[in-house]
Design a protein around this motif. Structure first.
Motif, PDB file in Angstrom:
ATOM      1  N   TYR A 122     137.186  53.670 -37.861  1.00  0.00           N
ATOM      2  CA  TYR A 122     137.367  55.118 -37.985  1.00  0.00           C
ATOM      3  C   TYR A 122     138.160  55.502 -39.233  1.00  0.00           C
ATOM      4  CZ  TYR A 122     138.819  59.896 -36.827  1.00  0.00           C
ATOM      5  OH  TYR A 122     139.052  61.245 -36.856  1.00  0.00           O
ATOM      6  N   ASP A 138     141.383  63.975 -39.857  1.00  0.00           N
ATOM      7  CA  ASP A 138     141.866  64.969 -38.901  1.00  0.00           C
ATOM      8  C   ASP A 138     141.834  66.368 -39.496  1.00  0.00           C
ATOM      9  OD1 ASP A 138     142.316  62.920 -37.138  1.00  0.00           O
ATOM     10  OD2 ASP A 138     144.487  62.835 -37.465  1.00  0.00           O
ATOM     11  N   TRP A 186     138.318  67.701 -39.209  1.00  0.00           N
ATOM     12  CA  TRP A 186     138.035  68.186 -37.853  1.00  0.00           C
ATOM     13  C   TRP A 186     138.681  69.560 -37.639  1.00  0.00           C
ATOM     14  CZ3 TRP A 186     134.298  65.881 -35.503  1.00  0.00           C
ATOM     15  CH2 TRP A 186     134.123  64.504 -35.548  1.00  0.00           C
ATOM     16  N   ALA A 246     137.116  68.777 -30.374  1.00  0.00           N
ATOM     17  CA  ALA A 246     138.158  67.954 -29.757  1.00  0.00           C
ATOM     18  C   ALA A 246     137.541  66.743 -29.060  1.00  0.00           C
ATOM     19  CB  ALA A 246     138.961  68.787 -28.760  1.00  0.00           C
ATOM     20  N   LEU A 247     136.421  66.960 -28.366  1.00  0.00           N
ATOM     21  CA  LEU A 247     135.745  65.865 -27.678  1.00  0.00           C
ATOM     22  C   LEU A 247     135.197  64.847 -28.682  1.00  0.00           C
ATOM     23  CD1 LEU A 247     134.487  64.480 -25.221  1.00  0.00           C
ATOM     24  CD2 LEU A 247     132.546  66.066 -25.420  1.00  0.00           C
ATOM     25  N   GLN A 280     137.565  58.515 -32.570  1.00  0.00           N
ATOM     26  CA  GLN A 280     138.821  57.785 -32.757  1.00  0.00           C
ATOM     27  C   GLN A 280     138.903  56.589 -31.816  1.00  0.00           C
ATOM     28  OE1 GLN A 280     141.561  61.015 -32.110  1.00  0.00           O
ATOM     29  NE2 GLN A 280     141.917  61.314 -34.297  1.00  0.00           N
ATOM     30  N   ASP A 281     138.416  56.766 -30.595  1.00  0.00           N
ATOM     31  CA  ASP A 281     138.524  55.714 -29.587  1.00  0.00           C
ATOM     32  C   ASP A 281     137.442  54.642 -29.736  1.00  0.00           C
ATOM     33  OD1 ASP A 281     140.688  57.017 -28.532  1.00  0.00           O
ATOM     34  OD2 ASP A 281     139.578  57.962 -26.885  1.00  0.00           O
ATOM     35  N   GLN A 336     136.094  64.333 -31.864  1.00  0.00           N
ATOM     36  CA  GLN A 336     137.174  63.667 -32.590  1.00  0.00           C
ATOM     37  C   GLN A 336     137.802  62.567 -31.740  1.00  0.00           C
ATOM     38  OE1 GLN A 336     140.293  66.313 -33.844  1.00  0.00           O
ATOM     39  NE2 GLN A 336     141.431  64.708 -34.899  1.00  0.00           N
ATOM     40  N   SER A 337     138.073  62.881 -30.490  1.00  0.00           N
ATOM     41  CA  SER A 337     138.676  61.891 -29.592  1.00  0.00           C
ATOM     42  C   SER A 337     137.755  60.696 -29.395  1.00  0.00           C
ATOM     43  CB  SER A 337     138.993  62.541 -28.241  1.00  0.00           C
ATOM     44  OG  SER A 337     139.454  61.591 -27.318  1.00  0.00           O
ATOM     45  N   ALA A 338     136.471  60.977 -29.211  1.00  0.00           N
ATOM     46  CA  ALA A 338     135.512  59.898 -28.964  1.00  0.00           C
ATOM     47  C   ALA A 338     135.388  58.975 -30.172  1.00  0.00           C
ATOM     48  CB  ALA A 338     134.151  60.485 -28.600  1.00  0.00           C
TER      49      ALA A 338
END
Length: 315
Positions: A50, A60, A63, A37-38, A44-45, A40-42
């Protein structure tokens, strides 16, 4: 508990993720879920491209599969997680986006012999020896048909899914098979050590330039010994890429084999200035600039205005 996703680093166009705690060998499903989760979020941001080449929904799903697999197996071995993460990151289709080897495995690479002690290349799907120690019995031009019973075609099919490329340049994946200092070795050694658990002795099936078929045993080496051999392939960073030699009384020869300057950055002036000062002091007014082995990198070509200015000034 400290996250096993230890760092997300954005440097120029390079985005990398380092996984594991130094002592962990098996991650629980909860650890995998939290760390995925960490990560994937990083990505994406932070990553500017991406989902430029692959739909976000497809990435997604990859992941999510990491988490699903961990839950189904009641945890994931660090080696398997690294491989699965590497395959997921290839979907971003950015050659600089890759997983860093966990620190515990990095330490093992310093001692465990998992690398082939030779220089080789893949030419039209064939593995060709470029250079090897005299005691190996291999010669330049020999073809490697198989390694530990796996043909080169089988190795390509197995390893290509883990090798990142820019955009849709899948034809460049063979380049990642042979050598890479970013990955602590090309895919055959670096990923093969995780996938195949190789023995310290590699069994090679060889066809010599004269057409003779023979089996050979080759002692593998650790990362430091392999790196000393691999550097001969051409420096991968600017700090190691500049070579200067005198030619006659009036010329200098300057070879720059890489413009990559983001892993261990140096000020280009510290590399170039001593060379041009030496040329000026010796009255050399001709420069041969060799970029034939240069694979690119950052916009370091702008720095080459220095030799142009040097020559125009008449020094």
């Amino acid at each position: 508990m400290q996250s096993l996703i230890k760092s997300l680093i954005l440097s120029s166009t390079v985005l990398s993720v380092s996984v594991l705690s130094a002592s962990a060998q098996v991650l629980t499903a909860e650890q995998v879920e939290r760390d995925v989760a960490l990560a994937q979020s990083a990505f994406q941001d932070i990553h500017p491209g991406y989902d430029r080449f692959t739909p976000a929904a497809e990435i997604d799903a990859s992941w999510a599969a990491l988490i699903t697999d961990a839950k189904a197996s009641d945890g994931t071995d660090v080696r398997d997680f690294y491989l699965e993460l590497s395959e997921t990151l290839t979907k971003i289709r950015c050659d600089h986006t890759k997983a860093e080897l966990p620190s515990s495995l990095k330490k093992l690479r310093k001692t465990e012999p998992v690398y082939l002690p030779l220089r080789w290349d893949i030419v039209e799907g064939r593995a060709i020896v470029l250079d090897a120690p005299p005691e190996s019995g291999l010669n330049k031009g020999d073809e490697i048909l198989s390694i530990n019973g796996r043909t080169i075609a089988e190795l390509r099919e197995t390893l290509h899914p883990y090798i990142p490329v820019d955009g849709y340049n899948d034809h460049t994946k063979d380049t990642g098979m042979k050598a890479s200092l970013e990955n602590m070795g090309g895919a055959v050694d670096h990923l093969g050590a995780l996938l195949f658990n190789p023995s310290p002795i590699a069994m090679l099936d060889i066809e010599t330039k004269s057409g003779e078929r023979k089996a050979m045993n080759l002692n593998r080496v650790n990362f430091d010994d392999w790196k000393a051999i691999a550097i001969k392939l051409g420096a991968s960073e600017l700090k190691d890429a500049v070579t200067y030699n005198r030619i006659g009384d009036h010329a200098g020869y300057l070879s720059i084999s890489s413009f990559v300057n983001y892993r261990n950055p140096v000020d280009p002036h510290t590399l170039y200035d001593p060379i041009f000062k030496m040329m000026a002091a010796e009255g050399r007014n001709k420069l041969i600039l060799d970029l034939r082995e240069n694979g690119g990198g950052q916009r370091m070509l702008l720095r080459l205005s220095m030799p142009v200015s040097f020559l125009k000034s008449g020094r």
